[in-house]
Motif scaffolding. Sequence first.
Motif, short mmCIF file in Angstrom:
data_model
loop_
_atom_site.label_atom_id
_atom_site.label_comp_id
_atom_site.label_asym_id
_atom_site.label_seq_id
_atom_site.Cartn_x
_atom_site.Cartn_y
_atom_site.Cartn_z
N SER A 193 0.87 -1.17 0.00
CA SER A 193 0.00 0.00 0.00
C SER A 193 0.90 1.22 0.00
CB SER A 193 -0.88 0.04 1.25
OG SER A 193 -1.91 -0.92 1.17
N VAL A 194 0.51 2.23 -0.79
CA VAL A 194 1.26 3.48 -0.86
C VAL A 194 0.53 4.52 -0.02
CG1 VAL A 194 2.12 5.29 -2.38
CG2 VAL A 194 2.09 2.92 -3.17
N LEU A 195 1.27 5.17 0.88
CA LEU A 195 0.69 6.18 1.75
C LEU A 195 1.37 7.53 1.52
CD1 LEU A 195 0.74 4.17 5.11
CD2 LEU A 195 -1.12 4.30 3.46
N VAL A 196 0.55 8.57 1.46
CA VAL A 196 1.04 9.95 1.42
C VAL A 196 0.41 10.66 2.60
CG1 VAL A 196 1.03 12.12 0.14
CG2 VAL A 196 1.33 9.96 -1.09
N ASP A 197 1.22 11.23 3.45
CA ASP A 197 0.75 11.86 4.69
C ASP A 197 -0.11 10.91 5.51
OD1 ASP A 197 2.06 14.26 4.09
OD2 ASP A 197 0.35 15.00 2.94
N GLU A 225 -2.70 3.60 -6.78
CA GLU A 225 -1.43 3.43 -7.48
C GLU A 225 -1.45 4.06 -8.86
OE1 GLU A 225 -2.86 0.80 -5.84
OE2 GLU A 225 -1.43 0.62 -4.20
N ASP A 226 -2.65 4.24 -9.46
CA ASP A 226 -2.71 4.81 -10.80
C ASP A 226 -2.79 6.34 -10.80
OD1 ASP A 226 -5.29 5.03 -9.81
OD2 ASP A 226 -6.26 4.16 -11.58
N GLN A 227 -2.70 6.95 -9.64
CA GLN A 227 -2.72 8.41 -9.52
C GLN A 227 -1.34 8.97 -9.83
OE1 GLN A 227 -4.53 9.98 -5.93
NE2 GLN A 227 -2.92 11.50 -5.77
N ALA A 282 6.43 14.69 -2.67
CA ALA A 282 7.87 14.44 -2.67
C ALA A 282 8.27 13.35 -1.68
CB ALA A 282 8.63 15.72 -2.37
N GLU A 283 7.34 12.96 -0.82
CA GLU A 283 7.63 11.91 0.16
C GLU A 283 6.45 10.96 0.25
OE1 GLU A 283 8.86 13.35 3.97
OE2 GLU A 283 10.23 14.81 3.11
N LEU A 284 6.75 9.65 0.25
CA LEU A 284 5.70 8.67 0.43
C LEU A 284 6.23 7.47 1.18
CD1 LEU A 284 5.68 6.19 -2.11
CD2 LEU A 284 5.81 8.38 -3.26
#
Length: 79
Positions: free
Chosen positions: A45-49, A55-57, A62-64
Amino acid sequence: MRVTVDVKGEDTHEIDLESVPTDGDAEPTYQDLLCEIELSPHEVSVLVDGRPVPEDQPVDSAELTVLRLIKGGSPSAGG
């Protein structure tokens, strides 16, 4: 833009978005970043903040953080 990808419990990667291969002229997506570090979107799973992102976004942070998904198996037989 340089992106820092922190794979929790593993490595941290610095990726230059301009060098990430994409399909056509599209902007790099989070899935493209995962391919760069040889991870499948089915495994993580990709998390931002702290929030999951599709995943297709296109990458807009700048950080994940990348979390590996835990696959459960059948419990071992106790005796």
